[in-house]
Enzyme design. Structure first.
Site, PDB file in Angstrom:
ATOM      1  N   PHE A  17      83.362  37.469 111.463  1.00  0.00           N
ATOM      2  CA  PHE A  17      82.272  36.702 110.977  1.00  0.00           C
ATOM      3  C   PHE A  17      82.627  35.126 111.337  1.00  0.00           C
ATOM      4  O   PHE A  17      83.821  34.795 111.028  1.00  0.00           O
ATOM      5  CB  PHE A  17      82.051  36.838 109.489  1.00  0.00           C
ATOM      6  CG  PHE A  17      80.827  35.900 109.396  1.00  0.00           C
ATOM      7  CD1 PHE A  17      79.502  36.438 109.680  1.00  0.00           C
ATOM      8  CD2 PHE A  17      81.120  35.118 108.426  1.00  0.00           C
ATOM      9  CE1 PHE A  17      78.417  35.533 109.124  1.00  0.00           C
ATOM     10  CE2 PHE A  17      80.023  34.312 108.044  1.00  0.00           C
ATOM     11  CZ  PHE A  17      78.771  34.622 108.486  1.00  0.00           C
ATOM     12  N   TYR A  19      81.495  31.189 111.027  1.00  0.00           N
ATOM     13  CA  TYR A  19      80.585  30.211 110.344  1.00  0.00           C
ATOM     14  C   TYR A  19      81.014  28.746 110.623  1.00  0.00           C
ATOM     15  O   TYR A  19      80.316  27.841 110.146  1.00  0.00           O
ATOM     16  CB  TYR A  19      80.670  30.657 108.698  1.00  0.00           C
ATOM     17  CG  TYR A  19      82.297  30.256 108.238  1.00  0.00           C
ATOM     18  CD1 TYR A  19      82.625  29.116 107.855  1.00  0.00           C
ATOM     19  CD2 TYR A  19      83.054  31.295 108.386  1.00  0.00           C
ATOM     20  CE1 TYR A  19      84.013  28.819 107.280  1.00  0.00           C
ATOM     21  CE2 TYR A  19      84.128  31.220 107.609  1.00  0.00           C
ATOM     22  CZ  TYR A  19      84.751  29.881 107.233  1.00  0.00           C
ATOM     23  OH  TYR A  19      86.127  29.710 106.951  1.00  0.00           O
ATOM     24  N   GLY A  20      82.047  28.462 111.410  1.00  0.00           N
ATOM     25  CA  GLY A  20      82.317  27.161 111.751  1.00  0.00           C
ATOM     26  C   GLY A  20      82.903  27.118 113.239  1.00  0.00           C
ATOM     27  O   GLY A  20      82.064  27.531 113.954  1.00  0.00           O
ATOM     28  N   GLU A  94      94.102  30.350 111.978  1.00  0.00           N
ATOM     29  CA  GLU A  94      93.693  30.131 110.628  1.00  0.00           C
ATOM     30  C   GLU A  94      94.475  30.139 109.590  1.00  0.00           C
ATOM     31  O   GLU A  94      94.050  29.468 108.454  1.00  0.00           O
ATOM     32  CB  GLU A  94      92.413  31.176 110.183  1.00  0.00           C
ATOM     33  CG  GLU A  94      91.326  31.114 111.397  1.00  0.00           C
ATOM     34  CD  GLU A  94      90.609  29.972 111.496  1.00  0.00           C
ATOM     35  OE1 GLU A  94      90.488  29.022 110.579  1.00  0.00           O
ATOM     36  OE2 GLU A  94      90.149  29.530 112.710  1.00  0.00           O
TER      37      GLU A  94
END
Length: 183
Positions: A17, A19-20, A94
């Site tokens: 997923f 989102y940024g 990340e």
């Protein structure tokens, strides 16, 4: 964590997923992308960036998934033969400082499918978790943030542009970008 730890018993599918920055710079190949909704988490400028978009002495601000609400983004389906490599790549990218917690959380795809997706949620107990900020506080951090991959301002602008292009406008991020550009 390995992909077999997902608990969903669907090792033939590995979804991520975004989102940024993963929306506009995934850095991996995928078989399919789809608009998706993640419930129970919302997109927030809540992470102090001390590497990619800032430094320890002058942190920037980037997105995290924080508790509550929902978040619309992109889900990427990864080829089974590439799943472990993609997960390693994402963890290396990340998890530099451990500010995120990688998890498998179900997302709803635009076509109605519900799939477990690999996501990074903010760790509120981490020193880089900025928590709720006023728009002015966030704008100051974004204006000052410059790291090894560019500025916090460019990160925000790229995210806003990609969300708009996908038909997923984020009014709070747009407002924040206007404040930053006026500063």
């Amino acid at each position: 964590m390995t992909i077999v730890d997902s608990g969903y018993g669907r090792d033939d599918e590995f979804w991520v997923f975004a989102y940024g920055s993963l929306i506009w710079n995934p850095g991996f190949d995928y078989l399919e992308s789809a608009i998706a909704v993640l419930r129970g988490w919302h997109r927030a400028m809540c992470i102090l960036s001390t590497h990619y978009r800032g430094c320890i002495e002058c942190p920037g601000l980037v997105l995290g998934l924080d508790h509550g609400g929902s978040c619309r983004g992109l889900a990427y389906r990864i080829a089974p033969s590439q799943a472990a490599d993609v997960q390693r790549y994402l963890d290396d990218r990340e998890m530099i400082t451990g500010v995120y917690h990688p998890r498998f959380i179900p997302v709803a795809l635009a076509d109605g499918r519900r799939v477990p997706a690999y996501v990074y949620v903010a760790r509120r107990e981490h020193p880089q978790y900025a928590g709720p900020l006023t728009s002015d506080q966030a704008a100051r951090l974004i204006c000052q943030g410059k790291g090894c991959t560019g500025s916090s301002r460019d990160y925000l602008a790229n995210t806003v542009a990609q969300l708009d292009a996908l038909g997923l406008p984020d009014k709070s991020l747009r407002h924040l970008l206007r404040l930053v550009d006026r500063a």
